[in-house]
Structures are given as structure tokens and as C-alpha cells.
Design an enzyme around this catalytic site. Structure first.
Site: not given
Ligand code: EPU
Length: 431
Positions: A29-30, A99, A123, A128-131, A316, A338, A408
Site C-alpha cells: 500500500k505505502n 491524507r 486522524c 499529522r501536520p504537513i509542516d 504500523d 511515531i 483501506r
Molecule cells: N510529521 C510532522 N510533520 C510533517 C510530517 C510528519 O510532524 O510534515 C509527523 C507525523 O505527525 C508523525 C511523524 O511525523 O507523527 C511520522 O510521519 P511520517 O510523515 O513519517 O508518516 P506519513 O508519511 O504520514 C507513512 C505511512 C504510514 C506510516 C508512517 C510512519 C504512507 C502512505 N503512510 O505516513 O502508514 O505509519 O509513514 O512509518 O506511506 C499505515 O500504513 O497504517 C500508515 C499509517
């Protein structure tokens, strides 16, 4: 007064049967989500093999269609024709569904020089911000503006050297794609090193981009502004296997004290989980692309598990491991580093007879002799999978509601578990 009736799908599980047999792990998926988003970078016809038929992929496909792509499922692959992508704005209602559509910022910038998304909300597992995505885009030279929940991005990418404040998986993937829009070259430091990022690099290289270093903490991206927009010939790509799906099934096998062979899974990408299983007393045999597990003796607690970015223990897999640890000898501590609130399954496990206490980031699990079947509710994807595993481990019937969360991320979970002998049915029922 007539109440509206809704139909939902629930898993009905009769626990206590050891799972046995063989399972072939599906595509990840990822990997599928960023790679589907990346099909927009260059117009072309893409055949993506081993793509899982799951809710998040369906949502991504709908977004691609809304941007002007044509998509169709063939037996073993999804075909994406992105030659006529003309839109640069991801519709809000589709963004709300998933997201991961945030990846489209990067790929749309490469294609159209412009992108508009809606901020993905928090969620169940955290804010889960995107900063990190936004500040990375700004450092690359893009102008990023926000208006209420909208995020706009455009401008010219000059590249350069950027350092992520945290190795976010999604930000690493998004910024790799965005940097392709540039004239110059980009070096991204402190990247996430998950195998799915290496897979994205593999895909991008297969369609003519130059990206190097994925899988290490420094990625080099060659700006591709001058590259021809459309690809001449169709491209095929085979997705990486889903290490989280593999571990989920393995937990179900271990939880029911069964034995199974998993094909299409490289042990090297689930090394930390294999080490955890071995600490518990699970027997593991593996070779290049296969893992076999069985439970020869009484299982004991693995001690302390701390979730970390790859190659550490994956967040995960944390909920699934928690279910497993409810029925092993001794005390287990699971620290979730995480996400803020990834213990959504805890109350249902307690209701089934587990002994779990939460202290901040830590869940302390005291192994008990048995779990009993109950009616429980999946509240997020991996938490839902953990409840299915607990149902297979429990005495009597468990009904797991909220299965759309599970669907999902897992294609036909009930069929896969049934093929290993699990007594599980998905039933359509009235609310
Ligand atoms: N974070 C921030 N700011 C950002 C981005 C992330 O604070 O701009 C924080 C997040 O809130 C979180 C941490 O950094 O606390 C890790 O987030 P990351 O960005 O690494 O995760 P993601 O890209 O949103 C992907 C996977 C997730 C998996 C995480 C960690 C995909 C589509 N999703 O999410 O998968 O848990 O990496 O390995 O690749 C799942 O499959 O169940 C799932 C949630």
C-alpha cells in the site's frame, strides 16, 4: 417514525484455530500510493503490477481520474493513462478521503508547475501536520500559500540543499517528486529510509528521472524541467511487497500458535520484527524471498518494543504485536514514538480480557491465559487488524465492526486468513 437503515460489513470470527499453510504477500500500500501519485509527473501509460485493491488505492485512483487521468483495473495490474492530466487542484471531498493525497503536491508541481490541495485533517492516530512538506517546498523555491484549509503551491524550483527536521516518510517522497520540477539539482538530507522510498526512486528512474540515494539519509535529485513531458511508450512497474501485510498475517499465525510459509517477502525488510518474534520464542526460517514461522514452545514476552523510523520496529506493526503480547508469558512494554494516539484498539482488547495499562506513550501489557470473543470496533486501519488477530486468538465468537478501516489497507483480509484455515467471514449486516 422510520429510522434509516445502513448496511455495514462486519467480520465474524470463531477463534482458537491454529493458522497453517502458505501465503503470498501482496504489493505494498505505502508504495502504491506515492507511485500512483508519481504517474502524474510525466504523461504516459503506466501498468502498475501487484497493486493492492484496497480503499486507499481506490481513493487515489479516484483523485487521478478527477485530475484528467484514465484508469482501469486489469487482472494483475492497474493501468493509469496520465497523458491528459489537465487539472492541478485536488478536490476537497476526495482529499478528505485519504491524507496521502498530499503526495500530489510534488507530482503536480512537476507536471503543471502548480498544485492545490486541502490540508489533510488529523486522524484517529494523531494530528499529522504537513509542516515539513510545506517548509521543504519553500526551501526548494516554491511559493506556498494557505487560505483556510487550502494549500496552493507554484513557482520555480531552484533546488539546493535542504535538511528535514525529522525523517518524515511522506515529506521525503513529496519533496523528491517536487525537486524534479527544478532547473537545478537538489540534495535532501535527513531523509526517511523506508523501503517504500527506494521503491518510489525505482519507479521514477524507470520513467527517465534521475534520483539517487533513496534508502540512505541523503537523496540526490536531478532537476528535470527540460525533460519531455510525455513518455512515448507504455511503462510497466512491479510494486514492492507489503511488509506490513506480511507481519499482520505472521502475527495471526503466531497468535494462534500455527505454522505458515510466506512467499514474496524479503526477510531483510522485516528484520526488526523477526528479531522480536525470536525473542518471544517463535521459530523463524528464511531465505531470499520467503519466511517460515512456527511456534515450537510457550511464547514469552519480547520485553520492550519501541516504534521507530525504519529500520527500527515499525509503528504500523505495533497494534498487531500488542494483540500478540496479550497472551504470552510475562510483561511487555510497547512505546509508541511515531504517532500520538495509536492505541485505539486497547479498550477493545481489555474488553476481551487483556490486561493493558497506558502510561503516556507506553502500553504495559501483562500476558493472560485467554481472551474471550466480544463485539469490538475497528477505529483505524492497523488497530482494526489487531482486533481481527485478537478475535482469531480468542475463545468463542468475535464480531469486528468498522471493517472499512481495515479494508483501506488490506485486500480481502478475510479470504487470506481463511486460506490459512481461519474461521472468519465478512458479513453484510444492518446497523
Ligand atoms: N510529521 C510532522 N510533520 C510533517 C510530517 C510528519 O510532524 O510534515 C509527523 C507525523 O505527525 C508523525 C511523524 O511525523 O507523527 C511520522 O510521519 P511520517 O510523515 O513519517 O508518516 P506519513 O508519511 O504520514 C507513512 C505511512 C504510514 C506510516 C508512517 C510512519 C504512507 C502512505 N503512510 O505516513 O502508514 O505509519 O509513514 O512509518 O506511506 C499505515 O500504513 O497504517 C500508515 C499509517
Amino acid at each position: 417514525m422510520d429510522w434509516e437503515v445502513f448496511w455495514v460489513e462486519n467480520y465474524h470470527i470463531e477463534g482458537g484455530v491454529p493458522l497453517r499453510g502458505e501465503y503470498r504477500v501482496k504489493g505494498a500500500k505505502n508504495s502504491a500510493l506515492p507511485i500512483l501519485a508519481a504517474t502524474v509527473c510525466r504523461g504516459g501509460v503506466y501498468e502498475i503490477y501487484d497493486c493492492p485493491r484496497i480503499g486507499d488505492v481506490f481513493a487515489m485512483v479516484e483523485i487521478l481520474n478527477s485530475l484528467g487521468a484514465k484508469t482501469k483495473w486489469e487482472e494483475e495490474c492497474i493501468v493509469v493513462d496520465s497523458r491528459n492530466v489537465s487539472e492541478f487542484a485536488v478536490p476537497e471531498h476526495l482529499m478528505a478521503e485519504m491524507r496521502s493525497s498530499v503526495f500530489l503536491m510534488g507530482s503536480l508541481l512537476v507536471r503543471s508547475g502548480e498544485a492545490q490541495i486541502h490540508k489533510p485533517g488529523g486522524c484517529k492516530i494523531g494530528k499529522r501536520p504537513i509542516d515539513i512538506h510545506i517548509s521543504g517546498l519553500e526551501q526548494l523555491g516554491f511559493e506556498v500559500g494557505t487560505e483556510e484549509e487550502k494549500v496552493f503551491c507554484k513557482g520555480v524550483c531552484h533546488g539546493g540543499k535542504i535538511t528535514l527536521p525529522y525523517p518524515s516518510v511522506g515529506a521525503t517522497e513529496n519533496l523528491i517528486m517536487a525537486a524534479l520540477a527544478g532547473d537545478g539539482d537538489t540534495i535532501i538530507q535527513n531523509c526517511a529510509i523506508e523501503p517504500e522510498i527506494v521503491d518510489l526512486q525505482g519507479f521514477l528512474r524507470s520513467v527517465g528521472f534521475q534520483v539517487f540515494g533513496a534508502g540512505t539519509d541523503t537523496v540526490f535529485v536531478k532537476g528535470a524541467r527540460g525533460l519531455k513531458r510525455n513518455l512515448g511508450t507504455p511503462k510497466m512497474y512491479f510494486l514492492l511487497e507489503d511488509r506490513i501485510e506480511a507481519v499482520t498475517y505472521m502475527c495471526a499465525v503466531v497468535g494462534t500458535r500455527g505454522r505458515a510459509v510466506f512467499r514474496n517477502i524479503r526477510p531483510s525488510i522485516i528484520n526488526e520484527v523477526i528479531k522480536t518474534f525470536e525473542r518471544m520464542g517463535v521459530e523463524v526460517r528464511s531465505c531470499e524471498n520467503m519466511v517460515e514461522i512456527w511456534c515450537g514452545k510457550t511464547l514469552k514476552s519480547p520485553g520492550i518494543i519501541v516504534t521507530q523510523p525504519y529500520p527500527g520496529f515499525p509503528t504500523d506493526c505495533q497494534p498487531q504485536l500488542m494483540s500478540l503480547c496479550t497472551k504470552v508469558k510475562g510483561l511487555t512494554t510497547i512505546r509508541e514514538e511515531i504517532f500520538e494516539s495509536r492505541f485505539t484498539h486497547k479498550n477493545d482488547l481489555i474488553n476481551m480480557g487483556a490486561d493493558i495499562e497506558i502510561c503516556g506513550k507506553n502500553a504495559i501489557i501483562k500476558g493472560t491465559d485467554f481472551l474471550r470473543g466480544k463485539e469490538v470496533e475497528a477505529r483505524d486501519l492497523r488497530g482494526g487488524a489487531a482486533l481481527v488477530i485478537a478475535g482469531l486468538m480468542a475463545e468463542g465468537e468475535t464480531v469486528v465492526k468498522g471493517t472499512f478501516h481495515v479494508q483501506r489497507g488490506y485486500e480481502d483480509l478475510e479470504k487470506g486468513l481463511k486460506s490459512l484455515g481461519g474461521l472468519i467471514e465478512k458479513k453484510r449486516e444492518k446497523t
